[in-house]
Design an enzyme around this catalytic site. Structure first.
Site, PDB file in Angstrom:
ATOM      1  N   GLU A  37      13.185 -19.343 -34.260  1.00 57.12           N
ATOM      2  CA  GLU A  37      14.060 -18.341 -33.618  1.00 57.12           C
ATOM      3  C   GLU A  37      15.507 -18.827 -33.615  1.00 57.12           C
ATOM      4  O   GLU A  37      15.816 -19.963 -33.971  1.00 57.12           O
ATOM      5  CB  GLU A  37      13.631 -18.075 -32.174  1.00 57.12           C
ATOM      6  CG  GLU A  37      12.917 -16.749 -31.953  1.00 57.12           C
ATOM      7  CD  GLU A  37      13.843 -15.539 -32.084  1.00 57.12           C
ATOM      8  OE1 GLU A  37      15.022 -15.704 -32.465  1.00 57.12           O
ATOM      9  OE2 GLU A  37      13.381 -14.419 -31.821  1.00 57.12           O
ATOM     10  N   ARG A 120      10.841 -17.348 -19.300  1.00 55.49           N
ATOM     11  CA  ARG A 120      11.604 -18.319 -20.074  1.00 55.49           C
ATOM     12  C   ARG A 120      12.764 -17.596 -20.751  1.00 55.49           C
ATOM     13  O   ARG A 120      12.760 -16.357 -20.870  1.00 55.49           O
ATOM     14  CB  ARG A 120      10.732 -19.008 -21.131  1.00 55.49           C
ATOM     15  CG  ARG A 120      10.223 -18.101 -22.243  1.00 55.49           C
ATOM     16  CD  ARG A 120       9.695 -18.938 -23.414  1.00 55.49           C
ATOM     17  NE  ARG A 120       9.071 -18.140 -24.461  1.00 55.49           N
ATOM     18  CZ  ARG A 120       9.728 -17.515 -25.436  1.00 55.49           C
ATOM     19  NH1 ARG A 120      11.062 -17.547 -25.460  1.00 55.49           N
ATOM     20  NH2 ARG A 120       9.080 -16.830 -26.359  1.00 55.49           N
ATOM     21  N   ASN A 122      15.071 -16.482 -23.995  1.00 52.88           N
ATOM     22  CA  ASN A 122      14.548 -16.053 -25.292  1.00 52.88           C
ATOM     23  C   ASN A 122      15.573 -15.938 -26.404  1.00 52.88           C
ATOM     24  O   ASN A 122      15.337 -16.425 -27.492  1.00 52.88           O
ATOM     25  CB  ASN A 122      13.821 -14.714 -25.150  1.00 52.88           C
ATOM     26  CG  ASN A 122      13.016 -14.368 -26.379  1.00 52.88           C
ATOM     27  OD1 ASN A 122      12.282 -15.209 -26.887  1.00 52.88           O
ATOM     28  ND2 ASN A 122      13.158 -13.153 -26.890  1.00 52.88           N
ATOM     29  N   GLU A 141       4.099 -12.370 -21.871  1.00 47.92           N
ATOM     30  CA  GLU A 141       4.364 -11.158 -22.642  1.00 47.92           C
ATOM     31  C   GLU A 141       3.649  -9.931 -22.080  1.00 47.92           C
ATOM     32  O   GLU A 141       3.205  -9.061 -22.812  1.00 47.92           O
ATOM     33  CB  GLU A 141       4.004 -11.369 -24.120  1.00 47.92           C
ATOM     34  CG  GLU A 141       4.752 -12.535 -24.757  1.00 47.92           C
ATOM     35  CD  GLU A 141       4.443 -12.733 -26.223  1.00 47.92           C
ATOM     36  OE1 GLU A 141       3.809 -11.846 -26.821  1.00 47.92           O
ATOM     37  OE2 GLU A 141       4.846 -13.781 -26.773  1.00 47.92           O
ATOM     38  N   ASN A 168      15.534  -9.141 -26.422  1.00 44.32           N
ATOM     39  CA  ASN A 168      15.939  -9.747 -27.693  1.00 44.32           C
ATOM     40  C   ASN A 168      17.348  -9.305 -28.042  1.00 44.32           C
ATOM     41  O   ASN A 168      17.940  -8.455 -27.373  1.00 44.32           O
ATOM     42  CB  ASN A 168      14.955  -9.420 -28.807  1.00 44.32           C
ATOM     43  CG  ASN A 168      14.088 -10.611 -29.161  1.00 44.32           C
ATOM     44  OD1 ASN A 168      14.595 -11.679 -29.516  1.00 44.32           O
ATOM     45  ND2 ASN A 168      12.772 -10.454 -29.046  1.00 44.32           N
ATOM     46  N   ASP A 218      12.733  -7.486 -33.145  1.00 46.30           N
ATOM     47  CA  ASP A 218      12.910  -8.826 -32.572  1.00 46.30           C
ATOM     48  C   ASP A 218      14.401  -9.136 -32.507  1.00 46.30           C
ATOM     49  O   ASP A 218      15.181  -8.322 -32.028  1.00 46.30           O
ATOM     50  CB  ASP A 218      12.120  -9.839 -33.399  1.00 46.30           C
ATOM     51  CG  ASP A 218      11.740 -11.086 -32.625  1.00 46.30           C
ATOM     52  OD1 ASP A 218      12.659 -11.775 -32.142  1.00 46.30           O
ATOM     53  OD2 ASP A 218      10.541 -11.397 -32.511  1.00 46.30           O
TER      54      ASP A 218
END
Length: 313
Positions: A37, A120, A122, A141, A168, A218
């Site tokens: 990521e 958390r 991201n 999730e 995101n 995403d």
């Protein structure tokens, strides 16, 4: 603050009108990331930096030499962004950290959500003022506990947007006036006007994807013409939309889970895409041996050079 997406945009996996760009994606670094990521091109060292969230790693890749380095993070790490005074700011599961690759490693700056221990951090981006916009998510999730924040003058400020399960992006338009926030599980992207003081207003639906679209939106970034590049987790593709939300380009990949791209290189037209092995079973991994690796392709519109983050101790 956000109006609902009543009309959902339908885009097939091979949409009509989507143009090819300069090249097909090809493997440039085999890292086997569980959840690659946060790629970002850092001009000061002409290198790509990215993370593997679940393996708790920071990666640096120098395309010119092929040199690759890796550091261990103190927790699940969502992103690193260059800081204006050198080093980096990192989004670790429990907060924001200074990261000094050649020095003392990680030092905590601020907690993010101490009241939400199952969340958390991201994904993140800087705007033209050097503010960091970053999101959180439910690590399981499932729950709608993910929020969007900005980090400015050493303080974490809630953006005021409604919570979602997985945030995101965000992606910032080249003029600095629009923020695109991705609701991954809701399969929607909303646009918001950024005031000079950082407040968000005029929330509106930018794109909503119906169930015919493979995967979920995403990570997202903007290019220098205001196009929004979106990676699709489980979707085998990266797509570009112009500022009106019209699809202009699609890049198909040999792996399912594309997480985000960065634009950089000498002319800003080198695209680097992170991918993930997370969620793939043994049979799927056997069919996708390149899953989790770093890919490169060329684009015809350059990216926006990253603005270094302004950080106060």
């Amino acid at each position: 603050m956000t109006r609902g997406c009543a009309a959902r945009t339908t885009i097939s996996s091979t949409p009509a009108g989507a143009e090819a760009v300069g090249s097909e994606p090809h493997l440039v670094l085999a890292v086997g990331a569980t959840l690659g990521e946060g790629p970002v091109w850092v001009p000061r060292d002409n290198a790509l930096w990215f993370v593997d969230i679940k393996s708790r790693h920071v990666h640096r890749f120098d395309p010119a030499s092929g040199d690759a380095k890796r550091w261990d993070a103190p927790g699940e790490i969502g992103w690193v962004l260059p800081a204006s005074d050198g080093g980096f700011v990192a989004g670790v599961a429990d907060g924001l950290y200074r990261f000094e690759p050649e020095g003392e490693g990680f030092a905590k700056l601020r907690d993010a959500e101490p009241h939400l221990p199952d969340n958390r951090l991201n994904d993140a981006a800087t705007d033209r003022q050097g503010r960091i916009w970053f999101g959180s998510m439910d690590n399981g999730e499932e729950l709608r506990t993910g929020k969007l924040y900005r980090f400015e003058d050493g303080i974490v400020v809630d953006s005021g947007l409604a919570p979602v399960t997985i945030t995101n992006g965000p992606a910032i338009a080249p003029d600095g006036g629009t923020l695109y926030a991705v609701d991954t599980m809701g399969k929607q992207i909303h646009a918001h006007t950024i005031a000079h003081d950082g407040t968000l207003s005029d929330g509106r639906c930018f794109i909503a994807f119906d169930d015919s679209v493979k995967g979920n939106p995403d990570g997202a970034i903007c290019d220098s013409q205001g196009g929004v590049w979106v990676a699709f987790y489980g979707g085998w593709a990266v797509r570009r939309y112009d500022s009106s939300g019209t699809l202009t380009h699609q890049i198909d990949f040999p792996v399912a889970n594309i997480t985000k791209i960065a634009l950089g290189g000498e002319d800003g037209c080198d695209a680097y895409a992170t991918t993930a092995r997370k969620g793939l079973n043994d049979a799927e991994l056997a069919q996708q041996p390149l899953a989790g690796h770093l890919f490169h392709f060329r684009v015809d519109i350059p990216g926006i050079p990253v603005t270094s983050a302004n950080v106060k101790p």
